[in-house]
Design an enzyme around this catalytic site. Structure first.
Site, PDB file in Angstrom:
ATOM      1  N   TYR A   1       0.805  -1.219   0.000  1.00 24.42           N
ATOM      2  CA  TYR A   1       0.000   0.000   0.000  1.00 24.42           C
ATOM      3  C   TYR A   1       0.845   1.280   0.000  1.00 24.42           C
ATOM      4  CZ  TYR A   1      -3.918  -3.086   1.184  1.00 24.42           C
ATOM      5  OH  TYR A   1      -4.879  -4.076   1.172  1.00 24.42           O
TER       6      TYR A   1
ATOM      7  N   ASP B   1      -1.640 -11.419   8.783  1.00 23.78           N
ATOM      8  CA  ASP B   1      -0.771 -12.440   8.201  1.00 23.78           C
ATOM      9  C   ASP B   1       0.669 -12.323   8.681  1.00 23.78           C
ATOM     10  OD1 ASP B   1      -2.601 -13.839   6.280  1.00 23.78           O
ATOM     11  OD2 ASP B   1      -2.825 -11.799   5.531  1.00 23.78           O
TER      12      ASP B   1
ATOM     13  N   HIS C   1       4.824  -6.626  -4.213  1.00 19.92           N
ATOM     14  CA  HIS C   1       3.398  -6.820  -4.482  1.00 19.92           C
ATOM     15  C   HIS C   1       2.611  -5.537  -4.294  1.00 19.92           C
ATOM     16  CE1 HIS C   1       1.907  -6.730  -0.282  1.00 19.92           C
ATOM     17  NE2 HIS C   1       3.051  -7.287   0.025  1.00 19.92           N
TER      18      HIS C   1
ATOM     19  N   TYR D   1     -11.304  -0.769  -0.150  1.00 22.27           N
ATOM     20  CA  TYR D   1     -11.334  -0.278   1.230  1.00 22.27           C
ATOM     21  C   TYR D   1     -10.004   0.334   1.642  1.00 22.27           C
ATOM     22  CZ  TYR D   1      -8.419  -3.794   3.625  1.00 22.27           C
ATOM     23  OH  TYR D   1      -7.365  -4.549   4.086  1.00 22.27           O
ATOM     24  N   ARG D   2      -8.992   0.193   0.782  1.00 18.25           N
ATOM     25  CA  ARG D   2      -7.642   0.606   1.148  1.00 18.25           C
ATOM     26  C   ARG D   2      -6.812   0.512  -0.124  1.00 18.25           C
ATOM     27  NH1 ARG D   2      -4.575  -3.034   5.705  1.00 18.25           N
ATOM     28  NH2 ARG D   2      -2.702  -1.786   6.073  1.00 18.25           N
TER      29      ARG D   2
END
Length: 581
Positions: free
Chosen positions: A129, A191, A441, A522-523
């Site tokens: 993110y 995670d 990622h 949502y993000r």
């Protein structure tokens, strides 16, 4: 941003008219200066900050060599470790590590005086993110976790903890173990255990026990506003009978109900500090899960791709009815396969894997095309009753198989989920990022109804688009009480410009695909914030106009995290910060 000339600085920092610019030799020039700031002004700003925090807590980012911390265990503090734009595009000019709450307040006041933006982060591990990178290049990174990393309280009777930003999931777990509290209280973990609990919570991250909705489980915050004012939310705004007038506000004893009741009296303001640029959270209460008195994790393998619809339809009534007690996950075969090996372990083909190849991988690992991970909590009679209902429900799907961890000791994912689902943090899931060489990622995270129709539609769109851009589909459905997060893991080679650009183009198209079907994310990553904010545009962008009004009222100079989640202060021109592929 509207350029702030030196002549518009506060009087104490203004150069005498007609004087030559003063070049300090003690501070290096950064790779990227803050907007509207020349090097002389920046030097004076840094000297002022250092006078508050100590020079050892100020790092000017003056050399690209400082941007090569790209390991989760050694995170970058000034850039995005998994960057999709060029490395120096979203970079801080400096990183400052406050030692305490008064430091944070002083830093915000100095930033206001110099009109220099600041970008707070807790640890810098918000990978996928944007990490610790700022939305506005040249912002000053505020490293909240370096020193402010204490577990301030764990209350067994109330089952809560009061934490500072630098407390990670692993750190709180270790605190419980060290203090012989693990038999009483559990931490819900995501995670990976190395992230900040506060950072994850205010970004509305999730975990997997019954306490998996982290924002739902927070209670009471202490926040520094953009002007340096300190507030406590909820019951924390009611002074304690033990208040001591000789102590500064941040040291005042808290109200005894601060971590017990969220709302207090009047408007509930906590939400404006979630995914926002309206305050810096310096303390937060988190509810902890009471040891349920029994636990059993399990795996259900679902053999065929076309079983996805029935699997989700099976999950929904069980989840809403709370038979599925925890936050369950339905993982695509490649997510599990990537934890157990890199792409070269399974194929030498450069193209995306086809269905026959995916079936072969599933068979080789003893897994299904989709794999459901869950857990049972409570005394044995409760667990037995729950398991009977769950097993009978999933048995309607032809060919499903059921496993407990002891039956698959070599299954790394199941052994890892066994720990995660009881609140024991791990780092094992880091391995799936190595699916490609130089793996990085990008997360695409749309929300949808918990229906087979929505799941199949999202899977079809995201897999087809992924393959169009040359990527394997890797993803998971995380099922909440009445919605599901579909986390698509776009794995790319961070050292390959073509791979980065394809990942960037892919997610931009996916955002438009999702919005056209009523699915909102949502993000998101820094580079996509404006695009996603523009999709939440009901009634002529009325929500954005409200957000902008609040931002400009609380932060009139636009100092704190400008551009975060697409909210730009009035003194910024967003077009100047547009991120191109």
């Amino acid at each position: 941003m509207t350029t702030s000339a030196v002549a518009n600085e506060p009087l104490a920092y203004r150069q005498p008219e007609g004087s030559a610019p003063r070049e300090s030799q003690s501070v290096k020039r950064p790779l990227v200066l803050p907007p509207g700031t020349d090097n002389d002004k920046f030097q004076r700003f840094i000297e002022e900050i250092a006078s508050v925090t100590g020079s050892e807590n100020v790092t000017v980012i003056s050399d690209e060599a400082e941007l090569y911390h790209d390991n989760y265990l050694d995170p970058g503090k000034a850039h995005d470790m998994f960057h999709i734009v060029y490395k120096t595009r979203l970079v801080s000019s400096a990183v400052v590590a406050p030692r305490n709450v008064p430091d944070v307040q002083s830093i915000m006041k100095i930033c206001n005086m110099f009109e220099i933006p600041v970008w707070p982060f807790s640890i810098g591990r918000n990978v996928g993110y944007g990490g610790a990178a700022p939305r506005v290049p040249g912002s000053v990174g505020l490293d909240m976790g370096r020193h402010m990393n204490k577990v301030l309280e764990v209350n067994v009777e109330g089952a809560y903890a009061l934490l500072e930003p630098g407390v990670t999931f692993s750190a709180l777990h270790e605190y419980l173990v060290t203090n012989n509290l693990r038999d009483k209280l559990w931490v819900d973990v995501p995670d990976l255990g190395g992230g900040s609990i506060i950072g994850n919570t205010i970004e509305r991250g999730v975990g997997y026990t019954p306490y998996g909705d982290h924002w739902m489980m927070h209670c009471g915050m202490e926040v520094v506003l953009p002007d340096g004012t300190l507030i406590r939310t909820g019951m924390g705004s009611l002074p304690s009978p033990d208040e001591d007038s000789s102590l500064p506000p941040h040291e005042q004893p808290p109200n005894k109900c601060w971590q017990l009741f969220n709302y207090g009296f009047g408007p509930y303001n906590d939400g404006i500090f979630s995914q926002s640029s309206l305050g810096i959270v310096v303390k937060m209460g988190m509810w902890l899960m009471v040891n349920p008195g029994g636990y059993q994790s399990y795996l259900i393998t679902i053999p065929r791709d076309e079983d996805l619809h029935q699997a989700i339809e099976t999950i929904r009534p069980l989840r809403v009815g709370m038979v599925l007690q925890n936050v369950p996950t339905l993982r695509h075969i490649l997510l599990d396969a990537a934890v157990m090996g890199d792409r070269k372990s399974y194929t030498n083909e450069d193209r995306p894997l086809n269905d026959a190849e995916l079936d072969a991988i599933a068979a080789s690992l003893g897994l299904g095309r989709w794999n459901f991970y869950g857990a049972l909590y409570g005394p044995e009679p409760v667990r037995v009753a729950m398991w009977q209902v769950i097993k009978a429900s999933f048995s309607s799907i032809k060919g499903v198989k059921f496993f407990f961890p002891e039956e698959m000791p070599d299954n790394v994912v199941l052994q890892t989920r066994h720990l995660t689902l009881q609140g024991i943090p791990t780092m094992t899931e880091l391995k799936w990022v190595d699916w490609l060489p130089n793996g990085a990622h990008l997360f695409f995270s749309p929300i949808a109804k918990v229906t087979g129709e929505d799941a199949v539609a999202q899977y079809e769109v995201t897999r087809r688009r992924s393959e169009e851009f040359g990527f394997d589909f890797i993803g998971t459905f995380i099922v909440g009480m009445r919605e599901m997060h579909h986390i698509v893991c776009i794995v790319f080679d961070k050292k390959d410009p073509d791979s980065r650009q394809r990942a960037h183009r892919l997610i931009k198209i996916l955002i438009d695909d999702a919005a056209a079907r009523g699915w909102g994310e949502y993000r998101t990553h820094l580079a996509l914030m404006d695009q996603i904010a523009s999709t939440y545009n009901f009634n002529n962008n009325s929500m954005m106009r409200l957000n902008e009004a609040i931002k400009n009222a609380l932060d009139p100079k636009g100092i704190l995290a400008p551009g975060k989640n697409g909210i730009w202060p009035k003194n910024y021109d967003p077009s100047m910060y547009k991120i191109e592929i």
